[in-house]
Structure formats: C-alpha cells, structure tokens
Design a protein around this motif. Structure first.
Motif, PDB file in Angstrom:
ATOM      1  N   MET A  57     -10.502  11.289  37.447  1.00 52.77           N
ATOM      2  CA  MET A  57     -11.436  10.672  36.500  1.00 52.77           C
ATOM      3  C   MET A  57     -10.777   9.522  35.753  1.00 52.77           C
ATOM      4  SD  MET A  57     -13.441  14.017  35.028  1.00 52.77           S
ATOM      5  CE  MET A  57     -14.395  13.085  33.865  1.00 52.77           C
ATOM      6  N   THR A  58      -9.530   9.712  35.370  1.00 52.74           N
ATOM      7  CA  THR A  58      -8.800   8.652  34.669  1.00 52.74           C
ATOM      8  C   THR A  58      -8.699   7.404  35.532  1.00 52.74           C
ATOM      9  OG1 THR A  58      -7.537  10.278  33.412  1.00 52.74           O
ATOM     10  CG2 THR A  58      -6.605   8.059  33.563  1.00 52.74           C
ATOM     11  N   GLU A  59      -8.356   7.581  36.797  1.00 55.36           N
ATOM     12  CA  GLU A  59      -8.245   6.453  37.720  1.00 55.36           C
ATOM     13  C   GLU A  59      -9.587   5.751  37.898  1.00 55.36           C
ATOM     14  OE1 GLU A  59      -6.792   3.657  40.363  1.00 55.36           O
ATOM     15  OE2 GLU A  59      -5.641   5.053  39.126  1.00 55.36           O
ATOM     16  N   ALA A  60     -10.638   6.534  38.075  1.00 54.33           N
ATOM     17  CA  ALA A  60     -11.960   5.956  38.317  1.00 54.33           C
ATOM     18  C   ALA A  60     -12.519   5.253  37.091  1.00 54.33           C
ATOM     19  CB  ALA A  60     -12.924   7.041  38.781  1.00 54.33           C
ATOM     20  N   MET A  61     -12.043   5.611  35.909  1.00 51.08           N
ATOM     21  CA  MET A  61     -12.576   5.013  34.687  1.00 51.08           C
ATOM     22  C   MET A  61     -11.687   3.903  34.137  1.00 51.08           C
ATOM     23  SD  MET A  61     -15.021   7.791  33.143  1.00 51.08           S
ATOM     24  CE  MET A  61     -14.962   7.122  31.602  1.00 51.08           C
ATOM     25  N   LYS A  62     -10.615   3.546  34.858  1.00 51.92           N
ATOM     26  CA  LYS A  62      -9.725   2.492  34.374  1.00 51.92           C
ATOM     27  C   LYS A  62     -10.474   1.191  34.122  1.00 51.92           C
ATOM     28  CE  LYS A  62      -5.130   3.674  36.038  1.00 51.92           C
ATOM     29  NZ  LYS A  62      -4.080   3.363  37.014  1.00 51.92           N
ATOM     30  N   PHE A  63     -11.371   0.828  35.051  1.00 55.79           N
ATOM     31  CA  PHE A  63     -12.098  -0.432  34.882  1.00 55.79           C
ATOM     32  C   PHE A  63     -13.006  -0.378  33.666  1.00 55.79           C
ATOM     33  CE2 PHE A  63     -15.439   1.886  36.968  1.00 55.79           C
ATOM     34  CZ  PHE A  63     -16.603   1.324  36.475  1.00 55.79           C
ATOM     35  N   LEU A  64     -13.573   0.793  33.382  1.00 53.83           N
ATOM     36  CA  LEU A  64     -14.441   0.932  32.222  1.00 53.83           C
ATOM     37  C   LEU A  64     -13.635   0.798  30.937  1.00 53.83           C
ATOM     38  CD1 LEU A  64     -17.369   1.415  31.488  1.00 53.83           C
ATOM     39  CD2 LEU A  64     -16.930   3.860  31.568  1.00 53.83           C
ATOM     40  N   LYS A  65     -12.448   1.384  30.908  1.00 57.54           N
ATOM     41  CA  LYS A  65     -11.563   1.247  29.740  1.00 57.54           C
ATOM     42  C   LYS A  65     -11.170  -0.214  29.551  1.00 57.54           C
ATOM     43  CE  LYS A  65     -11.305   5.627  28.760  1.00 57.54           C
ATOM     44  NZ  LYS A  65     -11.947   6.146  27.565  1.00 57.54           N
ATOM     45  N   MET A  66     -10.941  -0.932  30.660  1.00 59.87           N
ATOM     46  CA  MET A  66     -10.589  -2.345  30.571  1.00 59.87           C
ATOM     47  C   MET A  66     -11.759  -3.145  29.991  1.00 59.87           C
ATOM     48  SD  MET A  66      -9.261  -4.848  33.621  1.00 59.87           S
ATOM     49  CE  MET A  66     -10.848  -4.841  34.449  1.00 59.87           C
ATOM     50  N   LEU A  67     -12.973  -2.849  30.429  1.00 60.13           N
ATOM     51  CA  LEU A  67     -14.151  -3.529  29.880  1.00 60.13           C
ATOM     52  C   LEU A  67     -14.322  -3.223  28.392  1.00 60.13           C
ATOM     53  CD1 LEU A  67     -16.760  -3.016  32.748  1.00 60.13           C
ATOM     54  CD2 LEU A  67     -15.574  -5.129  32.129  1.00 60.13           C
ATOM     55  N   GLU A  68     -14.068  -1.981  28.002  1.00 62.60           N
ATOM     56  CA  GLU A  68     -14.149  -1.608  26.590  1.00 62.60           C
ATOM     57  C   GLU A  68     -13.126  -2.385  25.759  1.00 62.60           C
ATOM     58  OE1 GLU A  68     -13.544   2.607  26.508  1.00 62.60           O
ATOM     59  OE2 GLU A  68     -15.656   3.041  26.866  1.00 62.60           O
ATOM     60  N   LYS A  69     -11.904  -2.526  26.290  1.00 61.30           N
ATOM     61  CA  LYS A  69     -10.856  -3.248  25.580  1.00 61.30           C
ATOM     62  C   LYS A  69     -11.240  -4.724  25.425  1.00 61.30           C
ATOM     63  CE  LYS A  69      -5.941  -4.321  25.654  1.00 61.30           C
ATOM     64  NZ  LYS A  69      -4.687  -4.264  26.383  1.00 61.30           N
ATOM     65  N   GLU A  70     -11.769  -5.327  26.493  1.00 62.80           N
ATOM     66  CA  GLU A  70     -12.204  -6.724  26.407  1.00 62.80           C
ATOM     67  C   GLU A  70     -13.331  -6.888  25.390  1.00 62.80           C
ATOM     68  OE1 GLU A  70     -13.256  -8.010  30.330  1.00 62.80           O
ATOM     69  OE2 GLU A  70     -11.212  -7.795  31.087  1.00 62.80           O
ATOM     70  N   ALA A  71     -14.274  -5.959  25.379  1.00 63.80           N
ATOM     71  CA  ALA A  71     -15.380  -6.020  24.424  1.00 63.80           C
ATOM     72  C   ALA A  71     -14.869  -5.858  22.994  1.00 63.80           C
ATOM     73  CB  ALA A  71     -16.418  -4.950  24.743  1.00 63.80           C
ATOM     74  N   GLU A  72     -13.902  -4.968  22.789  1.00 65.78           N
ATOM     75  CA  GLU A  72     -13.313  -4.775  21.457  1.00 65.78           C
ATOM     76  C   GLU A  72     -12.615  -6.040  20.989  1.00 65.78           C
ATOM     77  OE1 GLU A  72     -12.013  -3.186  17.864  1.00 65.78           O
ATOM     78  OE2 GLU A  72     -13.537  -2.418  19.222  1.00 65.78           O
ATOM     79  N   GLU A  73     -11.854  -6.687  21.883  1.00 67.53           N
ATOM     80  CA  GLU A  73     -11.173  -7.935  21.523  1.00 67.53           C
ATOM     81  C   GLU A  73     -12.178  -9.035  21.185  1.00 67.53           C
ATOM     82  OE1 GLU A  73      -8.707  -8.592  24.933  1.00 67.53           O
ATOM     83  OE2 GLU A  73      -7.200  -7.114  24.301  1.00 67.53           O
ATOM     84  N   GLU A  74     -13.250  -9.122  21.964  1.00 65.76           N
ATOM     85  CA  GLU A  74     -14.295 -10.122  21.688  1.00 65.76           C
ATOM     86  C   GLU A  74     -14.956  -9.843  20.339  1.00 65.76           C
ATOM     87  OE1 GLU A  74     -18.586 -11.426  23.521  1.00 65.76           O
ATOM     88  OE2 GLU A  74     -17.033 -10.763  24.922  1.00 65.76           O
ATOM     89  N   TYR A  75     -15.194  -8.563  20.056  1.00 62.79           N
ATOM     90  CA  TYR A  75     -15.780  -8.181  18.771  1.00 62.79           C
ATOM     91  C   TYR A  75     -14.856  -8.560  17.620  1.00 62.79           C
ATOM     92  CZ  TYR A  75     -17.368  -5.217  14.949  1.00 62.79           C
ATOM     93  OH  TYR A  75     -17.776  -4.762  13.728  1.00 62.79           O
ATOM     94  N   GLN A  76     -13.560  -8.303  17.764  1.00 61.10           N
ATOM     95  CA  GLN A  76     -12.594  -8.646  16.713  1.00 61.10           C
ATOM     96  C   GLN A  76     -12.570 -10.157  16.472  1.00 61.10           C
ATOM     97  OE1 GLN A  76     -11.168  -6.550  14.721  1.00 61.10           O
ATOM     98  NE2 GLN A  76     -11.758  -4.709  15.828  1.00 61.10           N
ATOM     99  N   ARG A  77     -12.621 -10.946  17.575  1.00 63.38           N
ATOM    100  CA  ARG A  77     -12.658 -12.415  17.421  1.00 63.38           C
ATOM    101  C   ARG A  77     -13.930 -12.842  16.702  1.00 63.38           C
ATOM    102  NH1 ARG A  77     -10.491 -12.182  22.633  1.00 63.38           N
ATOM    103  NH2 ARG A  77     -12.537 -12.459  23.591  1.00 63.38           N
ATOM    104  N   ALA A  78     -15.052 -12.246  17.064  1.00 63.26           N
ATOM    105  CA  ALA A  78     -16.317 -12.589  16.413  1.00 63.26           C
ATOM    106  C   ALA A  78     -16.283 -12.212  14.934  1.00 63.26           C
ATOM    107  CB  ALA A  78     -17.476 -11.889  17.114  1.00 63.26           C
ATOM    108  N   GLN A  79     -15.679 -11.078  14.606  1.00 65.82           N
ATOM    109  CA  GLN A  79     -15.551 -10.663  13.203  1.00 65.82           C
ATOM    110  C   GLN A  79     -14.700 -11.667  12.421  1.00 65.82           C
ATOM    111  OE1 GLN A  79     -18.002  -8.484  12.509  1.00 65.82           O
ATOM    112  NE2 GLN A  79     -16.580  -7.164  11.401  1.00 65.82           N
ATOM    113  N   ALA A  80     -13.585 -12.107  13.019  1.00 66.87           N
ATOM    114  CA  ALA A  80     -12.712 -13.079  12.352  1.00 66.87           C
ATOM    115  C   ALA A  80     -13.445 -14.400  12.151  1.00 66.87           C
ATOM    116  CB  ALA A  80     -11.436 -13.285  13.162  1.00 66.87           C
ATOM    117  N   ASP A  81     -14.173 -14.864  13.170  1.00 69.79           N
ATOM    118  CA  ASP A  81     -14.953 -16.102  13.046  1.00 69.79           C
ATOM    119  C   ASP A  81     -16.009 -15.973  11.963  1.00 69.79           C
ATOM    120  OD1 ASP A  81     -13.477 -17.213  15.095  1.00 69.79           O
ATOM    121  OD2 ASP A  81     -15.040 -16.953  16.633  1.00 69.79           O
TER     122      ASP A  81
END
Length: 147
Positions: free
Chosen positions: A103-127
């Motif tokens: 399950m961990t292996e199969a969800m790696k891409f989902l965790k990566m998408l979550e991390k990218e979304a979190e980073e985008e959210y943090q940038r939007a919050q700073a802006d």
C-alpha cells in the motif's frame, strides 16, 4: 423467495444447500490494468515480494481518488441524470504478507501530489499575506490623504 406461483397455492421448491467452501477466484492479472501502470505494479509487487493485487488494487483506488468526481456517467441519452462512480477496494492477507509495504508503494504518487499541493498552498498563503500587508498600507495611505 423460493416460491412458485400457481393459481391454487404456493409450492415450495427444494432448498439448495449452502456451500461451506469459497468459490475459486481468478488470479489478478496486471495486463488488465492500464498500460501506464501495469509494468510498474508487477515490478513493485516483485520487489516487495507480495501478490500483484496488493499493489494493483491500492493503485487503482488511489487513482480513482485523484480523479474524484471529474469523471461521471450519464446512463440515459435523453436525461441529465449523472452518476459519479466510486471505487472501493480492499486487500486481504495473512499477517506479515506485506500488505502495508504494498500500500505504501502504491500510494507514493498520491503522497507526492499531496506534498506538491501543500507547497502550492503555502506559497499562496505567503502571497496572500503580502497582498494583505500592501492592501492595508494602501488603505491607510488613502485614509490619511482624505483627512
């Protein structure tokens, strides 16, 4: 219901016995997965040492979660009735059959998408914070010019 309707009365059929052993299940075939992930699922299962369905089922459900309600079905040609399909899955195995690593292996891409979304959210919050500071300064400046 096990009844046969006749004009005179209901006649009970002979009852079927419930089988005490499960029916055979076809083995999971990676070739039935989309071509973009079938090789990856087979490779991941081989590296982990688990059945391919552990990785494959988890990957399919995770992909369905990413798609969400963006895909829908309109079963009637002349009606606006729309159905958003939900995909549910489960992997079942004995303890230590490597369900969690699969399950961990199969969800790696989902965790990566979550991390990218979190980073985008943090940038939007700073802006937004910078924009609010600028807005507040402009507002104070405009108020001082009016008085």
């Amino acid at each position: 219901m096990n009844l046969i309707s006749t004009p005179q009365a209901y006649i009970w059929r002979e009852l079927d016995l419930i089988q005490d052993k499960p029916r055979p299940v076809d083995p999971f075939d990676c070739a039935m997965l989309p071509a973009d992930i079938s090789d990856w699922v087979a490779d991941a299962a081989n590296r982990i040492g688990c059945p391919a369905d552990f990785v494959g089922v988890t990957a399919m459900v995770a992909l369905a979660a990413v798609i969400g309600n963006k895909a829908s079905i309109m079963p009637k040609a002349k009606d606006d009735w729309t159905v958003v399909p939900n995909l549910w899955g489960a992997i079942i195995g004995r303890p230590s059959s490597k369900k969690s690593p699969a399950m961990t292996e199969a969800m790696k891409f989902l965790k990566m998408l979550e991390k990218e979304a979190e980073e985008e959210y943090q940038r939007a919050q700073a802006d937004h914070k910078i924009n609010m500071i600028e807005y507040t300064a402009l507002q104070k400046n405009s108020e001082s010019e009016l008085t």
